[in-house]
Design a protein around this motif. Sequence first.
Motif, PDB file in Angstrom:
ATOM      1  N   VAL A   4       0.871  -1.161   0.000  1.00 26.12           N
ATOM      2  CA  VAL A   4       0.000   0.000   0.000  1.00 26.12           C
ATOM      3  C   VAL A   4       0.912   1.216   0.000  1.00 26.12           C
ATOM      4  O   VAL A   4       1.713   1.400   0.929  1.00 26.12           O
ATOM      5  CB  VAL A   4      -0.926   0.011   1.234  1.00 26.12           C
ATOM      6  N   THR A   5       0.787   2.011  -1.041  1.00 29.22           N
ATOM      7  CA  THR A   5       1.714   3.128  -1.221  1.00 29.22           C
ATOM      8  C   THR A   5       0.985   4.450  -1.109  1.00 29.22           C
ATOM      9  O   THR A   5      -0.002   4.692  -1.797  1.00 29.22           O
ATOM     10  CB  THR A   5       2.389   3.037  -2.609  1.00 29.22           C
ATOM     11  N   GLU A  22      -3.036  10.651  -1.965  1.00 22.10           N
ATOM     12  CA  GLU A  22      -3.250   9.528  -2.873  1.00 22.10           C
ATOM     13  C   GLU A  22      -2.760   8.231  -2.251  1.00 22.10           C
ATOM     14  O   GLU A  22      -1.736   8.199  -1.562  1.00 22.10           O
ATOM     15  CB  GLU A  22      -2.496   9.759  -4.186  1.00 22.10           C
ATOM     16  N   CYS A  23      -3.467   7.170  -2.543  1.00 20.06           N
ATOM     17  CA  CYS A  23      -3.117   5.857  -2.029  1.00 20.06           C
ATOM     18  C   CYS A  23      -3.338   4.826  -3.137  1.00 20.06           C
ATOM     19  O   CYS A  23      -4.388   4.826  -3.785  1.00 20.06           O
ATOM     20  CB  CYS A  23      -3.985   5.522  -0.821  1.00 20.06           C
ATOM     21  N   VAL A  24      -2.360   3.955  -3.315  1.00 14.84           N
ATOM     22  CA  VAL A  24      -2.449   2.897  -4.325  1.00 14.84           C
ATOM     23  C   VAL A  24      -2.079   1.571  -3.680  1.00 14.84           C
ATOM     24  O   VAL A  24      -1.095   1.498  -2.948  1.00 14.84           O
ATOM     25  CB  VAL A  24      -1.498   3.189  -5.501  1.00 14.84           C
ATOM     26  N   SER A  87      -2.395  16.353  10.836  1.00 12.58           N
ATOM     27  CA  SER A  87      -2.448  15.015  11.397  1.00 12.58           C
ATOM     28  C   SER A  87      -1.608  14.075  10.538  1.00 12.58           C
ATOM     29  O   SER A  87      -1.063  14.471   9.513  1.00 12.58           O
ATOM     30  CB  SER A  87      -3.896  14.516  11.421  1.00 12.58           C
ATOM     31  N   MET A  88      -1.539  12.820  10.993  1.00 14.88           N
ATOM     32  CA  MET A  88      -1.003  11.786  10.139  1.00 14.88           C
ATOM     33  C   MET A  88      -2.163  10.991   9.569  1.00 14.88           C
ATOM     34  O   MET A  88      -3.074  10.590  10.305  1.00 14.88           O
ATOM     35  CB  MET A  88      -0.055  10.840  10.862  1.00 14.88           C
ATOM     36  N   TYR A  89      -2.105  10.747   8.265  1.00 10.07           N
ATOM     37  CA  TYR A  89      -3.173  10.042   7.576  1.00 10.07           C
ATOM     38  C   TYR A  89      -2.644   8.693   7.089  1.00 10.07           C
ATOM     39  O   TYR A  89      -1.591   8.614   6.452  1.00 10.07           O
ATOM     40  CB  TYR A  89      -3.683  10.875   6.396  1.00 10.07           C
ATOM     41  N   LEU A  90      -3.406   7.670   7.404  1.00  7.74           N
ATOM     42  CA  LEU A  90      -3.025   6.309   7.032  1.00  7.74           C
ATOM     43  C   LEU A  90      -4.056   5.726   6.076  1.00  7.74           C
ATOM     44  O   LEU A  90      -5.255   5.767   6.341  1.00  7.74           O
ATOM     45  CB  LEU A  90      -2.941   5.420   8.272  1.00  7.74           C
ATOM     46  N   CYS A  91      -3.545   5.173   4.995  1.00  4.30           N
ATOM     47  CA  CYS A  91      -4.386   4.465   4.044  1.00  4.30           C
ATOM     48  C   CYS A  91      -4.232   2.970   4.298  1.00  4.30           C
ATOM     49  O   CYS A  91      -3.157   2.515   4.733  1.00  4.30           O
ATOM     50  CB  CYS A  91      -3.949   4.812   2.628  1.00  4.30           C
ATOM     51  N   ALA A  92      -5.281   2.203   4.025  1.00  2.00           N
ATOM     52  CA  ALA A  92      -5.221   0.764   4.232  1.00  2.00           C
ATOM     53  C   ALA A  92      -6.106   0.066   3.205  1.00  2.00           C
ATOM     54  O   ALA A  92      -6.982   0.690   2.591  1.00  2.00           O
ATOM     55  CB  ALA A  92      -5.671   0.393   5.648  1.00  2.00           C
ATOM     56  N   SER A  96     -12.338  -8.506   0.606  1.00  2.83           N
ATOM     57  CA  SER A  96     -13.686  -8.524   1.162  1.00  2.83           C
ATOM     58  C   SER A  96     -13.988  -9.851   1.811  1.00  2.83           C
ATOM     59  O   SER A  96     -13.730 -10.887   1.244  1.00  2.83           O
ATOM     60  CB  SER A  96     -14.715  -8.308   0.048  1.00  2.83           C
ATOM     61  N   GLY A  97     -14.537  -9.776   3.016  1.00  7.41           N
ATOM     62  CA  GLY A  97     -15.083 -10.913   3.722  1.00  7.41           C
ATOM     63  C   GLY A  97     -14.217 -12.159   3.681  1.00  7.41           C
ATOM     64  O   GLY A  97     -13.013 -12.113   3.550  1.00  7.41           O
ATOM     65  N   GLY A  98     -14.839 -13.283   3.830  1.00  4.26           N
ATOM     66  CA  GLY A  98     -14.163 -14.560   3.731  1.00  4.26           C
ATOM     67  C   GLY A  98     -13.123 -14.744   4.809  1.00  4.26           C
ATOM     68  O   GLY A  98     -13.175 -14.148   5.873  1.00  4.26           O
ATOM     69  N   GLN A  99     -12.138 -15.526   4.511  1.00  9.80           N
ATOM     70  CA  GLN A  99     -11.174 -15.915   5.525  1.00  9.80           C
ATOM     71  C   GLN A  99     -10.055 -14.895   5.679  1.00  9.80           C
ATOM     72  O   GLN A  99      -9.416 -14.827   6.710  1.00  9.80           O
ATOM     73  CB  GLN A  99     -10.587 -17.277   5.178  1.00  9.80           C
ATOM     74  N   GLU A 100      -9.788 -14.169   4.642  1.00  7.15           N
ATOM     75  CA  GLU A 100      -8.680 -13.217   4.705  1.00  7.15           C
ATOM     76  C   GLU A 100      -9.234 -11.828   4.938  1.00  7.15           C
ATOM     77  O   GLU A 100      -9.703 -11.175   4.016  1.00  7.15           O
ATOM     78  CB  GLU A 100      -7.876 -13.263   3.401  1.00  7.15           C
ATOM     79  N   ASN A 101      -9.201 -11.406   6.180  1.00  4.67           N
ATOM     80  CA  ASN A 101      -9.781 -10.116   6.514  1.00  4.67           C
ATOM     81  C   ASN A 101      -8.737  -9.164   7.061  1.00  4.67           C
ATOM     82  O   ASN A 101      -9.074  -8.146   7.636  1.00  4.67           O
ATOM     83  CB  ASN A 101     -10.888 -10.318   7.552  1.00  4.67           C
ATOM     84  N   THR A 102      -7.474  -9.519   6.872  1.00  2.00           N
ATOM     85  CA  THR A 102      -6.413  -8.688   7.398  1.00  2.00           C
ATOM     86  C   THR A 102      -6.339  -7.386   6.630  1.00  2.00           C
ATOM     87  O   THR A 102      -6.493  -7.351   5.417  1.00  2.00           O
ATOM     88  CB  THR A 102      -5.069  -9.426   7.303  1.00  2.00           C
ATOM     89  N   ILE A 103      -6.106  -6.310   7.339  1.00  2.00           N
ATOM     90  CA  ILE A 103      -5.990  -4.990   6.743  1.00  2.00           C
ATOM     91  C   ILE A 103      -4.513  -4.612   6.680  1.00  2.00           C
ATOM     92  O   ILE A 103      -3.790  -4.748   7.661  1.00  2.00           O
ATOM     93  CB  ILE A 103      -6.818  -3.970   7.532  1.00  2.00           C
ATOM     94  N   TYR A 104      -4.096  -4.130   5.524  1.00  2.14           N
ATOM     95  CA  TYR A 104      -2.707  -3.754   5.283  1.00  2.14           C
ATOM     96  C   TYR A 104      -2.624  -2.247   5.159  1.00  2.14           C
ATOM     97  O   TYR A 104      -3.441  -1.626   4.488  1.00  2.14           O
ATOM     98  CB  TYR A 104      -2.193  -4.414   3.997  1.00  2.14           C
ATOM     99  N   PHE A 105      -1.586  -1.679   5.778  1.00  2.12           N
ATOM    100  CA  PHE A 105      -1.469  -0.235   5.858  1.00  2.12           C
ATOM    101  C   PHE A 105      -0.317   0.309   5.030  1.00  2.12           C
ATOM    102  O   PHE A 105       0.708  -0.348   4.839  1.00  2.12           O
ATOM    103  CB  PHE A 105      -1.239   0.188   7.318  1.00  2.12           C
ATOM    104  N   GLY A 106      -0.482   1.550   4.583  1.00  3.12           N
ATOM    105  CA  GLY A 106       0.617   2.298   4.011  1.00  3.12           C
ATOM    106  C   GLY A 106       1.481   2.885   5.111  1.00  3.12           C
ATOM    107  O   GLY A 106       1.244   2.657   6.303  1.00  3.12           O
TER     108      GLY A 106
END
Lengths: 114, 113
Positions: A4-5, A22-24, A87-92, A96-106
């Motif tokens: 996540v950039t 911007e977040c990609v 502030s500091m802004y974080l994109c993540a 969707s749903g299912g077994q993989e619900n981990t959130i990844y951050f910039g």
Amino acid sequence: DVKVTQSSRYLVKRTGEKVFLECVQDMDHENMFWYRQDPGLGLRLIYFSYDVKMKEKGDIPEGYSVSREKKERFSLILESASTNQTSMYLCASSLSGGQENTIYFGEGSWLTVV
Amino acid sequence: AQTVTQSQPEMSVQEAETVTLSCTYDTSESDYYLFWYKQPPSRQMILVIRQEAYKQQNATENRFSVNFQKAAKSFSLKISDSQLGDAAMYFCGNTGTASKLTFGTGTRLQVTL
């Protein structure tokens, strides 16, 4: 590895300016999020998007808007920046749903409004 | 609505000792996930451990383990054999079927020699 950039790491803007953050992400994730982090307040959700052109307000949407025209890109817009948006802004992003619900951050974008 | 409460703003532990960080949460979802993230001085959020609410068994990842008490809505993190590199802010989070992750206010962990 999920990446996540956030293109702008440090910005200084003047009061009243329009600001784009911007977040990609490169993992074809459906969900994308914008948080702001302030001392003592933790991370607070501003907006999130679960699909292209779809958006939902988070806990503190006032003064912000978002745009998601492509799946990989999620932009946070401050229409008229104010000093209380310093502030500091974080994109993540996440699948969707299912077994993989981990959130990844910039790595975060530090915004100072003067 | 989801809420997450971390009642310990700061904690300190000696190297090689064990420390437990507290977290309580509230949610109306029946299916949800709980997370602990670590944020070192670089500010990069790093996933420490994840727990699916439907699983009774507590998650473990090397020196990190959780004590998940579903009825009490408690999700504490135990760090064993603490190392200097464990010093960071730790955030507890809760996400439901909508995938929206709600965080607590964080606990700053200091590790002393």
